[in-house]
Scaffold this active site. Sequence first.
Site, mmCIF file in Angstrom:
data_model
loop_
_atom_site.group_PDB
_atom_site.id
_atom_site.type_symbol
_atom_site.label_atom_id
_atom_site.label_comp_id
_atom_site.label_asym_id
_atom_site.label_seq_id
_atom_site.Cartn_x
_atom_site.Cartn_y
_atom_site.Cartn_z
ATOM 1 N N HIS A 35 -97.687 -9.882 -20.102
ATOM 2 C CA HIS A 35 -96.285 -9.500 -20.309
ATOM 3 C C HIS A 35 -96.109 -8.001 -20.083
ATOM 4 O O HIS A 35 -95.219 -7.558 -19.348
ATOM 5 C CB HIS A 35 -95.842 -9.882 -21.727
ATOM 6 C CG HIS A 35 -94.433 -9.490 -22.044
ATOM 7 N ND1 HIS A 35 -94.127 -8.310 -22.678
ATOM 8 C CD2 HIS A 35 -93.255 -10.102 -21.782
ATOM 9 C CE1 HIS A 35 -92.816 -8.218 -22.799
ATOM 10 N NE2 HIS A 35 -92.257 -9.302 -22.271
ATOM 11 N N TYR B 105 -83.057 -12.764 2.715
ATOM 12 C CA TYR B 105 -83.286 -11.577 1.896
ATOM 13 C C TYR B 105 -84.498 -11.760 0.988
ATOM 14 O O TYR B 105 -84.949 -12.884 0.761
ATOM 15 C CB TYR B 105 -82.044 -11.254 1.051
ATOM 16 C CG TYR B 105 -81.759 -12.257 -0.043
ATOM 17 C CD1 TYR B 105 -82.340 -12.121 -1.306
ATOM 18 C CD2 TYR B 105 -80.916 -13.340 0.183
ATOM 19 C CE1 TYR B 105 -82.090 -13.048 -2.305
ATOM 20 C CE2 TYR B 105 -80.658 -14.268 -0.807
ATOM 21 C CZ TYR B 105 -81.253 -14.115 -2.060
ATOM 22 O OH TYR B 105 -81.014 -15.037 -3.038
ATOM 23 N N CYS C 92 -87.082 -14.482 -4.977
ATOM 24 C CA CYS C 92 -86.863 -13.638 -6.150
ATOM 25 C C CYS C 92 -88.094 -13.536 -7.036
ATOM 26 O O CYS C 92 -87.991 -13.160 -8.187
ATOM 27 C CB CYS C 92 -85.671 -14.131 -6.946
ATOM 28 S SG CYS C 92 -85.899 -15.773 -7.629
ATOM 29 N N SER D 113 -83.252 -19.985 -3.565
ATOM 30 C CA SER D 113 -84.006 -18.766 -3.823
ATOM 31 C C SER D 113 -85.403 -19.188 -4.259
ATOM 32 O O SER D 113 -85.557 -19.929 -5.232
ATOM 33 C CB SER D 113 -83.324 -17.940 -4.913
ATOM 34 O OG SER D 113 -84.096 -16.792 -5.159
ATOM 35 N N ASN E 42 -93.250 -16.997 -8.220
ATOM 36 C CA ASN E 42 -94.200 -16.980 -9.337
ATOM 37 C C ASN E 42 -94.498 -18.403 -9.805
ATOM 38 O O ASN E 42 -95.650 -18.820 -9.898
ATOM 39 C CB ASN E 42 -93.651 -16.168 -10.512
ATOM 40 C CG ASN E 42 -93.446 -14.716 -10.155
ATOM 41 O OD1 ASN E 42 -94.032 -14.224 -9.189
ATOM 42 N ND2 ASN E 42 -92.619 -14.037 -10.916
ATOM 43 N N ASP E 43 -93.433 -19.151 -10.096
ATOM 44 C CA ASP E 43 -93.643 -20.527 -10.542
ATOM 45 C C ASP E 43 -94.180 -21.405 -9.422
ATOM 46 O O ASP E 43 -95.011 -22.281 -9.647
ATOM 47 C CB ASP E 43 -92.336 -21.113 -11.091
ATOM 48 C CG ASP E 43 -92.271 -20.995 -12.607
ATOM 49 O OD1 ASP E 43 -93.255 -21.398 -13.262
ATOM 50 O OD2 ASP E 43 -91.265 -20.496 -13.121
ATOM 51 N N ARG F 201 -127.082 8.350 17.518
ATOM 52 C CA ARG F 201 -125.993 8.277 16.538
ATOM 53 C C ARG F 201 -125.396 6.886 16.484
ATOM 54 O O ARG F 201 -125.023 6.321 17.502
ATOM 55 C CB ARG F 201 -124.882 9.264 16.928
ATOM 56 C CG ARG F 201 -125.401 10.587 17.403
ATOM 57 C CD ARG F 201 -124.328 11.441 18.055
ATOM 58 N NE ARG F 201 -123.272 11.839 17.128
ATOM 59 C CZ ARG F 201 -122.188 12.504 17.531
ATOM 60 N NH1 ARG F 201 -121.999 12.781 18.804
ATOM 61 N NH2 ARG F 201 -121.295 12.869 16.650
ATOM 62 N N GLY G 51 -121.038 3.876 5.019
ATOM 63 C CA GLY G 51 -122.246 3.242 4.510
ATOM 64 C C GLY G 51 -123.328 3.050 5.560
ATOM 65 O O GLY G 51 -124.410 2.551 5.278
ATOM 66 N N ARG H 201 -111.754 11.759 16.309
ATOM 67 C CA ARG H 201 -111.120 10.468 15.991
ATOM 68 C C ARG H 201 -109.796 10.747 15.315
ATOM 69 O O ARG H 201 -109.548 11.849 14.815
ATOM 70 C CB ARG H 201 -112.021 9.624 15.093
ATOM 71 C CG ARG H 201 -112.145 10.230 13.730
ATOM 72 C CD ARG H 201 -113.076 9.475 12.817
ATOM 73 N NE ARG H 201 -113.460 10.420 11.778
ATOM 74 C CZ ARG H 201 -114.546 10.355 11.064
ATOM 75 N NH1 ARG H 201 -115.422 9.410 11.257
ATOM 76 N NH2 ARG H 201 -114.784 11.251 10.136
ATOM 77 N N GLY I 78 -88.620 -19.117 -6.060
ATOM 78 C CA GLY I 78 -89.228 -18.482 -7.231
ATOM 79 C C GLY I 78 -90.730 -18.548 -7.041
ATOM 80 O O GLY I 78 -91.383 -19.501 -7.428
ATOM 81 N N MET J 5 -126.045 3.982 8.801
ATOM 82 C CA MET J 5 -127.117 4.921 9.042
ATOM 83 C C MET J 5 -126.549 6.242 9.543
ATOM 84 O O MET J 5 -125.544 6.277 10.223
ATOM 85 C CB MET J 5 -128.028 4.363 10.120
ATOM 86 C CG MET J 5 -129.279 5.175 10.282
ATOM 87 S SD MET J 5 -130.218 4.620 11.693
ATOM 88 C CE MET J 5 -129.958 5.978 12.792
ATOM 89 N N LYS K 65 -116.951 6.131 17.839
ATOM 90 C CA LYS K 65 -117.524 7.407 18.265
ATOM 91 C C LYS K 65 -117.765 7.424 19.769
ATOM 92 O O LYS K 65 -117.377 8.379 20.461
ATOM 93 C CB LYS K 65 -118.838 7.638 17.501
ATOM 94 C CG LYS K 65 -119.253 9.081 17.423
ATOM 95 C CD LYS K 65 -120.551 9.230 16.603
ATOM 96 C CE LYS K 65 -120.298 9.102 15.114
ATOM 97 N NZ LYS K 65 -121.553 9.005 14.343
HETATM 98 P P1 ADP Z 1 -121.623 11.134 11.273
HETATM 99 O O1 ADP Z 1 -120.940 9.928 11.774
HETATM 100 O O2 ADP Z 1 -122.317 10.953 9.988
HETATM 101 O O3 ADP Z 1 -120.744 12.335 11.328
HETATM 102 P P2 ADP Z 1 -122.775 12.080 13.701
HETATM 103 O O4 ADP Z 1 -123.392 11.150 14.655
HETATM 104 O O5 ADP Z 1 -121.425 12.542 14.040
HETATM 105 O O6 ADP Z 1 -122.825 11.404 12.287
HETATM 106 O O7 ADP Z 1 -123.751 13.335 13.565
HETATM 107 C C1 ADP Z 1 -124.016 14.088 12.412
HETATM 108 C C2 ADP Z 1 -123.996 15.549 12.752
HETATM 109 O O8 ADP Z 1 -124.883 15.858 13.812
HETATM 110 C C3 ADP Z 1 -122.624 15.973 13.202
HETATM 111 O O9 ADP Z 1 -122.278 17.183 12.570
HETATM 112 C C4 ADP Z 1 -122.761 16.170 14.664
HETATM 113 O O10 ADP Z 1 -121.911 17.182 15.096
HETATM 114 C C5 ADP Z 1 -124.231 16.554 14.830
HETATM 115 N N1 ADP Z 1 -124.715 16.137 16.140
HETATM 116 C C6 ADP Z 1 -124.726 14.879 16.614
HETATM 117 N N2 ADP Z 1 -125.168 14.830 17.870
HETATM 118 C C7 ADP Z 1 -125.451 16.103 18.226
HETATM 119 C C8 ADP Z 1 -125.942 16.721 19.420
HETATM 120 N N3 ADP Z 1 -126.213 16.003 20.501
HETATM 121 N N4 ADP Z 1 -126.099 18.047 19.424
HETATM 122 C C9 ADP Z 1 -125.811 18.773 18.321
HETATM 123 N N5 ADP Z 1 -125.355 18.258 17.180
HETATM 124 C C10 ADP Z 1 -125.178 16.933 17.120
HETATM 125 MG MG MG Z 2 -89.440 -19.560 -12.698
HETATM 126 MG MG MG Z 3 -119.740 12.770 12.812
#
Ligand code: ADP
Ligand code: MG
Ligand code: MG
Length: 902
Positions: free
Chosen positions: A459, A874, A854, A786, A790-791, A98, A107, A343, A788, A109, A29
Amino acid sequence: MAAHDSVERKYVYDFAEGNKDLKDLLGGKGANLAEMTNLGLPVPPGFTITTEACKAYLTTGREPDGLAAQIEAHLESLEREMGRRLGDPDDPLLVSVRSGAKFSMPGMMETVLNVGLNDRSVVGLSAQAGRNDRFAWDSYRRLIQMFGKTVCEVPGEEFEHALDEIKRAKGTHDDLDLDADDLRGLVGAYKKIFAKHTGREFPQEPREQLDLAIRAVFDSWNAERAVLYRRQERIPADLGTAVNVVAMVFGNLGPDSGTGVAFTRDPGSGAQGIYGDYLANAQGEDVVAGIRNTVPLQELEQLDKTSYDQLLGIMARLEEHYKDLCDIEFTIERGKLWMLQTRVGKRTAAAAFVIAGQLVDEGLIDLDEALHRVNGAQLAQLMFPRFQLDHEFEAVAKGIGASPGAASGKVVFTSARAVELAAEGEAVILVRRETNPDDLNGMIAARGILTSRGGKTSHAAVVARGMGKTCVSGADELDVNVPAKRFTVGDHVVNEGDVVSIDGTTGKVYLGEVPVMPSEVVQYFEGELDPETTDDALVRAVHRIMTHADAARRLRVRTNADTGADAARARRFGAEGIGLCRTEHMFLGDRRELVERLILASGEREREDALAALLPLQRADFIEIFREMDGLPVTVRLIDPPLHEFLPPLEQLAVNVAVAQERGEDVAKEEALLAAVRRMHEENPMLGLRGVRLGLVIPGLFAMQVRAIAEAAVAVVRDGGTACPEIMVPLVGAVQELETVRAEAERIIAEVVGDSGVEVLIGTMIEVPRAALTAGQIAEAAEFFSFGTNDLTQMGWGFSRDDVEGAFFWRYLELGIFGISPFESIDTDGVGRLIRIAAEEGRAARPGLKLGVCGEHGGDPDSVHFFHSVGLDYVSCSPFRVPVARLEAGRAAITTTGSDSR
Ligand code: ADP
Ligand code: MG
Ligand code: MG
């Protein structure tokens, strides 16, 4: 030691100081925000705290020296630039905090918006917005909610309940109906929830809010769900996350404000166009949270044409700059557009091919790059039929997705019934506890195979994958009763003739007929779709990239095929010969009787008679295969499995004998068979009398096969064709074994071939570790090797292939002893080392020695790259894997950089 702190490390980067290639340091980011800033795009000012700072914090448990001062300095310069101070009561600067790691990690924050608001600055914010109290209190309640949830682990539902409560009291479902007073009340309620869960008041000091939020992002790297996600996605655990501090812009200032997300192309199909969602009068997180209904991005054109046009211009610019599909997040504050994220976007397998092709057309990338951006796993996925996306059936069981694809049909329980019904034009699903070699015809006739036992190497699974046929194995909720012709699952009883559907990718089993669509990519490989004239963008892209892969690759790709039909299909799929033609199926079906005669033969005469009867049958099989592969090499493996595999099982024979005796019938033959089976019984058949050992023990067996091969080749050549047979001896561990077979084979070949011009190579499989380690000696007697695999894997690890996957591989995978079954992807360190040694020593002893593979690994993408790197000539794999191997061999040849495809 050098005074390591004489030069202070730089932990904070202004957006203007970074760029997209600094993902390791600034996270994805942050690096992309910097890139957009430097492109001159409208990004709110801000700075990024590096992954180095995070790593230092995580190792020592405290912020590294100098970090606080650097944050202070960057914050001051941000304040100067914005003309506002963080949390100033009269005219506050607010920021978002962020997280952002090198790889996008759902996963992790989430983000905290509106940092800097408190009981006093909320008034200043309202004034700033032209006495907009509603906006100010809405922003404040969002801060407490996000801060509480992500920084202090307050359960998010409590905030949501409080919000619902207020909406209910007001008699509305839409948070836009809440006015400033409602939201002020909500802030009060949120603060109570915060205090109840944290034992403290919501922090009023802006700088404390900022520091706590930054620290929480650092800590989130080791949160349980982040750790789990990384393990699953094989993302290294020590990368750390960066933290982005960004000046807030507001999409919730009124109807002329809003927020949205967009893709520069359709990530589902790759089609060009405008794909996105927009939500007026909202802050970023509302779009994803689905709190209100978004509108298609196109509608922004009506709402705010200037911003819309500007956005499209920026999207085009980003694509051109990144040379790829991008996804973006943006916000409009009172008619002013701000870019908040971009991205290179994730995409489906189909979109990956289509987009790569389009970008070549647009001159943004070359074909090497296009080839680099797709992979064999994606191609394999596109080669299976699939269920329609929007079906509403519910799965009744879940087994192992053993061979992908989608199939529905009438349930049958025997091979014979499958063949019968299929001949009547019915689609059938063969349901068994597990399959065995006698089910082959039924498996060929069926649309799909469903078993209640067995894993990915059972099998059923291996054979189905080889045929490209859908298979779900090990669906152990199924109680299969073959004699009664039914199975039960839960409360359902499914009888022969009832319709079921199976998904070989997910392992799910459905009752009834889920609609299936064929793969257009297979239609293309089969020659049913012309890539030059079709309007199918996917087929055009696949054709183009495959053509380039073929031109680029150094590895040749052959197929494993035992019949003329398989050979013909593989050839359409691009196979350049057969790398493994197994001969054991030529001893099955109605030829079993001859094998029984061979085994029971009491003297030389009887044995020779049985072999003489088998000879023309085998010759006919080979003629058919050589014809289909006209002009291309065909490697025929002499018979490999133990002979008793061709006899009925011991228990069955015992029963037959008993029943026949009871009836007073003549049981001489049954008794003889029973005795033979008892005599031939082995504790470890995989390590017993098979392969070359069989050929050395049973006189005339290999000789008959060699003669059949040579005679078939001569017959094809006499007919004007070109046959290039290669005879392959299985299970050789010592050069003496091969020399013995070779001497006899050469005699027969010379006699049969005469002056026909047919040339027959003789070589061996390398599948016993001893063969790999004595390859220099073996090469003296072999014109080709060749591998093999698997074996070689089975004997290299000491894993019984038929047992181990179900028994304990799950535990090995869980413990990370290996990341993937070594039967699926070659173990490069161990088994791969044996291959390297054999290749090097074999070639040293006999320059020009042909080297191939193979095993099942020949069609596995990662393994193909390994075989390329070892310098094999090959790979050979099942017909359906041939295009995958072609593609990956091409990728292996052009992959020069280590760029991330994640
Ligand atoms: P995620 O990775 O979960 O998308 P982000 O860091 O991109 O988290 O932010 C979540 C939301 O908050 C996004 O929709 C982003 O556009 C918005 N956001 C983040 N920073 C700002 C900011 N400085 N002003 C306005 N909106 C923001
Ligand atoms: Mg064999
Ligand atoms: Mg985002």
